[in-house]
Design a protein around this motif. Structure first.
Motif, PDB file in Angstrom:
ATOM      1  N   UNK A  60       0.337  -6.293  -0.624  1.00  0.00           N
ATOM      2  CA  UNK A  60      -1.227  -6.105  -0.243  1.00  0.00           C
ATOM      3  C   UNK A  60      -1.956  -6.969  -1.385  1.00  0.00           C
ATOM      4  N   UNK A  61      -1.385  -6.599  -2.688  1.00  0.00           N
ATOM      5  CA  UNK A  61      -2.343  -7.269  -3.705  1.00  0.00           C
ATOM      6  C   UNK A  61      -1.971  -8.746  -4.047  1.00  0.00           C
ATOM      7  N   UNK A  62      -1.027  -9.323  -3.338  1.00  0.00           N
ATOM      8  CA  UNK A  62      -0.630 -10.693  -3.361  1.00  0.00           C
ATOM      9  C   UNK A  62       0.592 -10.914  -4.304  1.00  0.00           C
ATOM     10  N   UNK A  63       1.102  -9.904  -4.876  1.00  0.00           N
ATOM     11  CA  UNK A  63       2.360 -10.143  -5.632  1.00  0.00           C
ATOM     12  C   UNK A  63       3.679 -10.368  -4.754  1.00  0.00           C
ATOM     13  N   UNK A 112       1.238  -9.494   2.957  1.00  0.00           N
ATOM     14  CA  UNK A 112       0.891 -10.386   2.034  1.00  0.00           C
ATOM     15  C   UNK A 112      -0.177 -11.321   2.485  1.00  0.00           C
ATOM     16  N   UNK A 113      -0.058 -12.185   3.850  1.00  0.00           N
ATOM     17  CA  UNK A 113      -0.783 -12.819   4.320  1.00  0.00           C
ATOM     18  C   UNK A 113      -2.290 -12.445   4.567  1.00  0.00           C
ATOM     19  N   UNK A 114      -2.398 -11.145   5.096  1.00  0.00           N
ATOM     20  CA  UNK A 114      -3.479 -10.460   5.468  1.00  0.00           C
ATOM     21  C   UNK A 114      -4.223  -9.781   4.353  1.00  0.00           C
ATOM     22  N   UNK A 115      -3.329  -9.654   3.101  1.00  0.00           N
ATOM     23  CA  UNK A 115      -3.697  -8.503   2.020  1.00  0.00           C
ATOM     24  C   UNK A 115      -4.336  -7.387   2.636  1.00  0.00           C
TER      25      UNK A 115
END
Length: 467
Positions: A60-63, A112-115
């Protein structure tokens, strides 16, 4: 005592690797070989549920790099266990694990894509722990020449509301469970059910809250009118206190449903707080058993537990990292609707209220909530209630509770507790006695928990050799 149907639940440490899974399967096999029908309910491998939550948060945070590294570890762990349990690379079990792991990877990538990680997505992701461990248990049983069939909680018939993260079973679950598991049992097949999860009527995966595999097991047992539920743990049953804090803590041989609910609520890592509710109507007993010592009787939980006048208190338990929120306002709190609005604000946020205390002048109310929820609780209270109230929050506190049905009608129990706390130099910040008279709880400093627990445990002579 002969049983015809048992529901057996295996926790994370009893599922943590091939050796543990094989041992758990052999514990089921012991009963199956005696002609008992067994429904097996499994937790995720130890540590996997937390790892999945961390992975979902990282995505969710992009990591995505961190998420992928942890996913690779989970993959290796399950594939290694499958191979060690005799699953060949081209076998149905290994193929199914591969597909599940790929679906999980895609779900994480979607986050990850949608965060964005909605409660519904989080439930879907975190339930993979049990969905991955159930096929391994099935494999271990089939290697013992037993016929087994694994299913998700939803496929086993557990239908829930849409309260993602802490869903509750719907009444029509019972009939679905009988339909779906009855046929397997009659055909001599052992159902292996992924615990901790159910599904909504629309087919969305839900989870029943932390420790929810116990709850799955009792929901199934209630529906199937099982003789008993056996919760296999890595301890000798329910203890009088946390053995890591109190080395001479001992096993409690019997607890009532009410006592076990209080213990679970106050942080004893025994059972899900609602686990006994599906058993209450039919009075099905639950046994907490030690996987390391299967012949030890463990703790028997049933409607009415033996009373012992000598020991009105059965256990001491503590929850650390608690925040106390004091709500004050001259005279305003005497108005019942103001107090009601405070509580409904907390309830709407789904925050656990650990204790509540109100002064007789009604000018202040104190509540204790987990530190992790304190920020949300403060915000909810500020939004909900009258403007002339003030709120102050103290973090880093703890709640210590004594639990026991024998306190009812016995004088001097609280006095003994407070004397022990005073002698241990414990600073008491707040006091609350449950209306059920099964518990007395006090808020104290985090730093004083161990000393206070030892003092109270000793004051009620709960230790080994204290008789």
């Amino acid at each position: 005592m002969s049983h015809s149907l048992l529901v057996m639940k295996f926790g994370g440490t009893n599922m943590q690797d091939a050796a543990a899974i094989r041992h758990s399967a052999s514990l089921s096999a012991r009963s199956i070989h005696q002609g008992v029908k067994v429904v097996v309910v499994v937790s995720a491998m130890a540590g996997v549920t937390n790892a999945l939550l961390t992975i979902a948060d990282a995505a969710e945070t992009g990591d995505i790099a961190a998420a992928n590294d942890s996913l690779a570890e989970i993959r290796t762990r399950h594939m290694t266990a499958a191979a060690e349990l005799g699953g060949r690379p081209d076998s149905a079990t290994v193929r199914e694990l591969r597909e599940l792991l790929e679906t999980l990877r895609q779900a994480i990538y979607g986050v990850y894509l949608l965060r964005e990680l909605s409660p519904r997505s989080r439930d879907m992701i975190v339930a993979f722990g049990e969905r991955l461990s159930a096929p391994l248990m099935s494999l271990a049983l089939s290697q013992m020449e037993l016929r087994a069939h694994h299913l998700t909680g939803g496929a086993a018939g557990i239908l829930t509301d849409r309260h993602f993260g802490s869903a509750r079973p719907l009444p029509q679950s019972a009939e679905r469970i009988r339909d779906r598991l009855g046929g397997l049992l009659d055909a001599g097949v052992t159902p292996v059910v992924a615990g901790f999860m159910g599904e909504t009527e629309g087919g969305a995966i839900t989870t029943l809250g932390r420790g929810g595999t116990d709850y799955s097991a009792t929901i199934l047992a209630g529906a199937l009118a099982a003789d008993e539920v056996w919760a296999w743990k890595d301890v000798d049953g329910v203890m009088t206190a946390d053995p890591r804090v109190i080395p001479d803590a001992q096993n409690i041989s019997e607890l009532s449903y009410g006592e076990v609910m209080e213990l679970a609520y106050f942080g004893a890592k025994v059972l899900h707080p609602l686990a006994v509710t599906p058993l209450q109507e039919s009075g099905i007993p639950l046994r907490v058993k030690s996987a390391a010592d299967p012949d030890f009787p463990g703790t028997l939980v049933r409607a009415e537990a033996a009373m012992d006048i000598q020991h009105p208190v059965k256990a001491v338990t503590a929850i650390r990292n608690v925040s106390l929120i004091n709500v004050t306002g001259a005279g305003v709190l005497g108005v019942p609707e103001v107090v009601a609005s405070l509580f409904s604000a907390i309830a709407r946020e789904n925050i656990t209220l650990l204790m509540v205390s109100q002064s007789s002048s009604m000018s202040n109310v104190s509540i204790a909530v987990p530190d992790a929820d304190a920020g949300r609780a403060m915000e909810a209270l500020r939004l909900s209630a009258a403007d002339d109230l003030s709120y102050e929050q103290q973090t880093g506190k703890a709640v210590l509770a004594i639990v026991g049905g024998g306190m009812r009608g016995q004088k001097g129990v609280s006095a003994r507790m407070f004397t022990a706390l005073a002698e241990a130099d414990t600073n008491i910040l707040m006091i609350s006695q449950g209306s059920s008279e099964l518990n007395v709880s006090v808020a104290i400093e985090n730093s004083e928990v161990d000393g206070a627990t030892r003092a109270v445990h000793a004051a009620f002579s709960l230790g080994r050799g204290a008789e």
